[in-house]
Scaffold this motif. Structure first.
Motif: not given
Length: 698
Positions: A151-155
């Motif tokens: 949620e915070i950083f994606g991939d």
């Protein structure tokens, strides 16, 4: 900045790595003391072949990023280090890989490689940072940390499930980076973060970026909770609010001896007190007990704080006596709980075919008292202070995890495997033997000059924490600064003739180091006058400072010694004049005789508490003496009819040994009396006068 120890010449790579490490390590939001590690890969000329060789520079075992120097880097041949993957025997024999790193060292190799070396060497990036930021660990220790990471950083940042530090973790992270070329780093479940880059600046930027984004996410969620009238730690409990500052610190000083006593049941400890807003907020909240029971998560935390703190779960409105009673009850339960934790972990280790180290002690390293603050303990002041700093980190982690999810630290068995790791035990065995006065806290009065200064210097050199007490606070602080940092010595103002000032000075000492073990009554002055020249004011002044002053200091510090239940020493710096009758010295000699008898009286009274009381009788200490420099020397020289500059020589010639007595000789006697060699001696007066037959004790 060439790392000559390792025989390398890549100054720029080493300089950039050290500078990056110092910046990252100097910010407590980024990593804690001695936590995390950084690395760089580069090429240097092999001094044997003259050919280029690929190297890995990585922070060595036990080092601190904030103070790292080139000497603190381990230097390994990258090809040999990576070749270890081909002979890696598996997780069951993980510990063997640390010894294998020694076969990969370049030249003399610099510092000893740490357990995290594999993470840095196997990851295909020129620069790697592994850090323990509070915000990163909060995500890593959240129940749904993996989902939060997406949620915070994606991939851009990848989740790595919990695994003990070691070679397999390095393989895991290397594989994840290879499978996720878009990633700039990862969150290590229950542990921290790792980031990488092609340049030193890029690795640092990515590390700080991960931390910043985690902080911003936690801050948003915390604000949302506040808007709903909620708090990660629950509501404030009535009666558990912080006491006003003056009352809080007075209460802490009153409790500290008893708290130190329970924390030192298995082994003597030095203490540190923290009453920061972060600590006091947790102690006032509903969820204090259940969160504290879960313990800390990051290995760096619980290695220094133990797996959980001792909570004295009693309102701040309780009396000191009620709080101490609750402390002892909680301590008994804590010891039983820790023993059970050890026995369960040891049984699991034996089931795996391992023989765990013996239990290192069942006392807490962290004691939390609502309304008052946190007491932390260690084998020296720095260790105690750092333990407290780490628990503040743990509080931040718990608050962040509870703001975004539920705090879920690693399992108990995993904590045990870290705390009682064979590698950790080996590190402890490599530590140097403790100094003779290690863990002891010394309070020396009149310590800004002369004999007192020499005593403070000697005791600090022998491993004691020293409280330099003097009428002049600035001079006391200056001497303390010469002895070392605040982890070694502090200066306090103390007018020993004032009951209030003595009580305040002892309170400062207790708050500085957790208690007192060794008291030296040295403060003094002298007026050389005949009977008819001695005024009532002269008499009162000398008796106030030396007779009454020694009594007041012994009484106030003696209460601490008794409450600690750890024994201790009180040493009086009396004088040859306490038994020798000389001319023109009525007030000084009479008060020294008073001090000498106090030694006998207190030895008899305090002996049942294991407290030894002894005295030192110096004579003729001219050079370096504050008393002689203040006019006493000129007066005594006139009495004996010699030039003042020859007074020391005069005193020496009237002794049996014909030797001049210096402050350092008195300090040596004090040190000797406080060692185990004199463990069965109390009520003794030791002459340090080079042999004055008229002052022989009978």
């Amino acid at each position: 900045m060439t790392n000559q120890t390792a025989g390398t010449t890549d100054d720029a790579t080493v300089a950039a790595l050290v500078a990056r490490s110092n910046r990252l390590g100097s910010d407590p939001r980024v990593t804690n003391y001695a936590g995390g590690n950084t690395s760089a890969k580069g090429s240097a000329t092999d001094p044997v072949t003259g050919e280029p060789v690929d190297l890995l520079w990585v922070k060595g075992s036990g080092g601190d990023l904030g103070t790292l120097t080139p000497a603190g880097l381990a230097v390994l041949r990258l090809d040999r280090m990576r070749a270890l993957a081909d002979v890696y025997p598996g997780v069951e024999r993980e510990d063997e890989m640390v010894a294998a790193f020694d076969y990969c060292l370049h030249g003399t190799g610099g510092a000893a490689p740490s357990i995290d070396t594999a993470m840095h060497g196997l990851v295909d990036a020129a620069h790697v940072d592994h850090l323990h930021p509070d915000a990163g660990i909060a995500i890593a220790a959240a129940a749904d940390g993996e989902a939060l990471t997406r949620e915070i950083f994606g991939d851009e940042v990848v989740w790595v499930p919990w695994r003990r530090p070691g070679f397999q973790l390095g393989l895991d992270i290397a594989a994840i980076k290879a499978a996720n070329p878009q990633a700039v780093g990862c969150i290590l479940g229950g542990h921290g973060i790792t980031a990488w880059g092609d340049t030193s600046a890029e690795a640092e930027e990515r590390s700080l970026g991960i931390i910043r984004r985690a902080e911003e996410f936690i801050a948003r969620r915390t604000t949302e909770l506040a808007e709903r009238g909620e708090h990660p730690f629950g509501a404030v409990r009535p009666g558990y609010e912080p006491l006003p500052e003056a009352e809080r610190r007075a209460r802490a000083a009153a409790l500290a001896p008893a708290v130190r006593g329970v924390a030192s049941t298995d082994a003597p400890q030095v203490g540190h007190f923290t009453d920061s807003d972060v600590v006091l907020d947790l102690l006032s909240r509903e969820r204090l007990a259940p969160l504290a029971e879960l313990g800390t998560s990051c290995p760096d935390h619980f290695l220094r704080t133990k797996v959980k703190p001792l909570v004295v779960d009693i309102p701040a409105t309780a009396t000191v006596e009620e709080t101490i009673a609750a402390l002892h009850t909680a301590h008994e339960a804590y010891r039983a709980d820790y023993t059970g934790y050890y026995e369960r972990g040891a049984a699991a280790a034996r089931a795996r075919g391992e023989e765990p180290p013996a239990m290192r002690g069942a006392d807490p390293a962290i004691v939390l008292v609502p309304g008052v603050g946190m007491f932390s303990y260690g084998r020296n002041k720095q260790t105690a202070r750092v333990a407290g700093e780490f628990y503040v980190n743990a509080i931040n982690v718990m608050r962040g995890a509870e703001a975004v999810s539920t705090y879920a630290p690693i399992a108990e068995d995993e904590k045990f495997r870290i705390e009682y790791w064979a590698l950790e035990e080996a590190k402890l065995r490599r530590m140097p033997a403790p100094q003779p006065l290690a863990t002891r806290v010394a309070l020396v009065t009149g310590a800004a000059s002369g004999i007192g200064r020499a005593i403070a210097t000697r005791l600090a050199a022998e491993g004691a924490c020293v409280v330099v007490a003097d009428l002049d606070r600035e001079k006391a602080a200056a001497v303390a600064a010469e002895l070392g940092s605040a982890d070694v010595a502090v200066g306090v103002a103390m007018d020993v003739s004032s009951e209030a000032a003595v009580r305040a000075g002892v309170q400062e000492a207790v708050l500085a180091f957790g208690g007192v073990d060794l008291v030296v009554n040295n403060a003094g002055l002298s007026l050389s006058k005949s009977l008819f020249e001695t005024t009532e004011a002269d008499w009162d002044l000398q008796h106030d400072v030396m007779a009454k002053g020694s009594f007041l200091v012994s009484r106030e510090a003696g209460r601490v010694l008794v409450d600690q239940g750890m024994g201790g020493d009180i040493v009086y710096i009396s004088s040859k004049n306490s038994v020798f009758a000389g001319p023109n010295n009525i007030a000084y000699s009479a008060t020294k005789a008073d001090q000498a008898h106090q030694v006998r009286l207190l030895a008899a009274e305090l002996g049942p508490h294991g407290i030894r009381v002894n005295g030192v009788n110096p004579d003729g200490v001219v050079r370096g003496s504050g008393i002689f420099a203040s006019g006493w020397g000129a007066n005594r020289a006139a009495v004996y009819g010699v030039p003042e500059e020859k007074l020391g020589e005069f005193y020496a010639q009237r002794t049996l040994l014909k030797r001049e007595v210096l402050p350092e000789h008195v300090a040596a006697a004090v040190f000797a009396l406080c060692t185990a060699d004199f463990s069965h001696t109390t009520g003794l007066h030791v002459p340090v006068d080079a042999g004055v037959a008229a002052a022989f004790l009978r």
